[in-house]
Design an enzyme around this catalytic site. Structure first.
Site, PDB file in Angstrom:
ATOM      1  N   ASP A 176     -11.503   2.837   3.396  1.00  0.00           N
ATOM      2  CA  ASP A 176     -11.896   1.425   3.290  1.00  0.00           C
ATOM      3  C   ASP A 176     -13.400   1.291   3.048  1.00  0.00           C
ATOM      4  OD1 ASP A 176      -9.886  -0.461   3.294  1.00  0.00           O
ATOM      5  OD2 ASP A 176      -9.677  -0.521   5.479  1.00  0.00           O
ATOM      6  N   LYS A 189       0.841  -1.206   0.000  1.00  0.00           N
ATOM      7  CA  LYS A 189       0.000   0.000   0.000  1.00  0.00           C
ATOM      8  C   LYS A 189       0.872   1.252   0.000  1.00  0.00           C
ATOM      9  CE  LYS A 189      -4.059  -1.942   2.302  1.00  0.00           C
ATOM     10  NZ  LYS A 189      -4.702  -2.242   3.585  1.00  0.00           N
ATOM     11  N   GLN A 230      -5.450  -1.398   9.466  1.00  0.00           N
ATOM     12  CA  GLN A 230      -5.318  -2.758   8.942  1.00  0.00           C
ATOM     13  C   GLN A 230      -5.967  -3.752   9.911  1.00  0.00           C
ATOM     14  OE1 GLN A 230      -3.885  -3.433   5.887  1.00  0.00           O
ATOM     15  NE2 GLN A 230      -4.655  -5.500   6.227  1.00  0.00           N
TER      16      GLN A 230
END
Lengths: 294, 294
Positions: B121, B54, B98
């Site tokens: 997200d 990422k 995460q």
């Protein structure tokens, strides 16, 4: 064979009775009286009838109604100010803004301004999101009513092929989420769907919420299926009078289905009963009391 | 007949390239550089690999990465304090925590603490709700990638019979919402579904996101269908080595489908590309700049 008629009127009355019982207990044991604030803007005949029947149900359930009538010309800022006041008022457990609203007011802005904990319509994005995520949420009333009626005749919906016709934010989409949570296999059909009759014929549970009078014919129904008809459509009847029909051709479907809701007297009465239940649940949550399982 | 292979790796690289172009323009014309903050708690090998890739993509897109590594033992309060700081930091356009998180931390509480405008997200209840309601939202990355890949081979999904296998909050449910918004007729199937092969055989578009290696066999696929495989499953391979396979038996399905995504190299690369796109969109929205159509 003739289908079992799912008597929404009686089931809704029983649910309202249970809510009233729990409200009395909540008052007695915790000194809490749930309150529902209903906001009506302008003069829409249908909305006025609906608001009156809500207030009546609130009183019958032992809860406190507060009706707020605003003129058709009210500004968005004035309506938002009222909602802010209701959000802060501890006697108000639930807030319902009757839709539609006049064009100067953005309904999404109004819904988003309601405290999600008081959003007894279940229309706030936070409640919509929490429902989808499987988190505790205030759930829209009509979809809740549909699931309750289906479970009256078929207590576990797990593994059923469920078809929802219609994808509105008020019925189609939330009822699909509730069906998924019940472990049904869920299909959502709509105006762009090809060969709707064939899809319908495969459904063990058919929920019609598309707003088209008697769209679903008898030969669309799988023999033995549960048919839940959310439609309320006014059509021309005998002798120049109008009558109310659902989205399902009842007289045809009743000969094929295993169980079916009539219109009127099916899903309709469940909506207000579930609104009472949501108001009770909201009051419990706001006061740190465990909500009853109803 | 052999299916068209949908080359996610190339399509994702093109998307990342377009995002980089738009980021450069945003800097030049508005003096805004999007920033992505990634929060990693503890030492999970898979998460570390993912976070590294990422960060690499963020740099390549011309955006500013900020990685925050917290020890496995961090308290929920400390993590929430970091998120509060990131919410307030104007240089941070997007925040990604995460998952999974260690057991002392409630992931829902953490997700709900992220400013919905920075929730790249798309997991915050407000974004989940707005997606369902058809309002502008930050949409989960893997589902967005699935839709983009399907539209590469079939530009309009309207009226297609789409089957989503899996109902997770991360893929199955949001991809179903996106398919509905594309006017597909959408069925969501899952572990409680009866006769999944028969359902699959009726699907014009099949999205497999159930996490079971090669569950979907070739004879489950409707000839000519689009097959999008979200699965990433590690299985024993030749010579004691492991290999990665999807939820679809690729070698069988490729002979029947009209188009299919490989694993790896299909949906996988799209997730990070869509994360870059979400970060760009979030930065645009936070700075009152119209987001580019990509």
């Amino acid at each position: 064979m003739t289908a079992t008629i799912i008597d929404g009127k009686t089931i809704a009355a029983e649910l309202r009775g249970k809510v009233a019982f729990e409200v009395a207990q909540l008052k007695r044991e915790h000194g809490v009286t749930p309150g529902l604030a209903v906001v009506l803007v302008g003069q829409n005949a249908a909305s006025e009838v609906y608001v009156r029947s809500k207030s009546k149900a609130v009183v019958e359930a032992g809860m406190t109604p507060s009706d707020h009538k605003l003129p058709e010309t009210v500004s968005e800022a004035e309506l938002l100010a009222l909602i802010d006041k209701l959000n802060k008022n501890k006697a108000v457990s639930g807030i319902l803004v009757q839709l539609p609203l006049p064009p100067q007011i953005d309904p999404q802005k109004v819904i988003a301004a309601i405290d999600p904990a008081k959003d007894v319509d279940g229309f706030h994005p936070v409640n919509v999101g929490r429902l989808s995520l499987g988190l505790p949420a205030l759930v829209p009333c009509t979809p809740s009513g549909c699931i309750m009626l289906a479970k009256m005749v078929w207590p576990s919906l797990a593994g059923l092929d469920a078809l929802v016709i219609g994808r509105s934010n008020i019925v189609g989409k939330p009822v699909a989420q509730l069906l998924l949570a019940e472990n049904a296999t869920v299909t959502v059909a709509h105006s762009k769907t090809k060969d709707l009759p064939a899809l319908a014929r495969r459904a063990d549970l058919l929920i019609a919420a598309i707003g088209k009078a008697e769209l679903v014919r008898g030969d669309w129904v799988k023999p033995g299926a549960i048919v839940i008809d959310v439609g309320i459509n006014r059509v021309a009847g005998d002798g120049g009078k109008s009558r109310i029909v659902g989205d399902v051709a009842f007289d045809e479907a009743v000969k094929v289905a295993g169980a079916i809701t009539p219109v009127p007297g099916g899903v309709g009465p469940m909506t207000i009963a579930c609104l009472m239940l949501n108001t009770l649940r909201a009051a419990c949550a706001q006061n740190g009391v465990k909500a009853p399982r109803l």
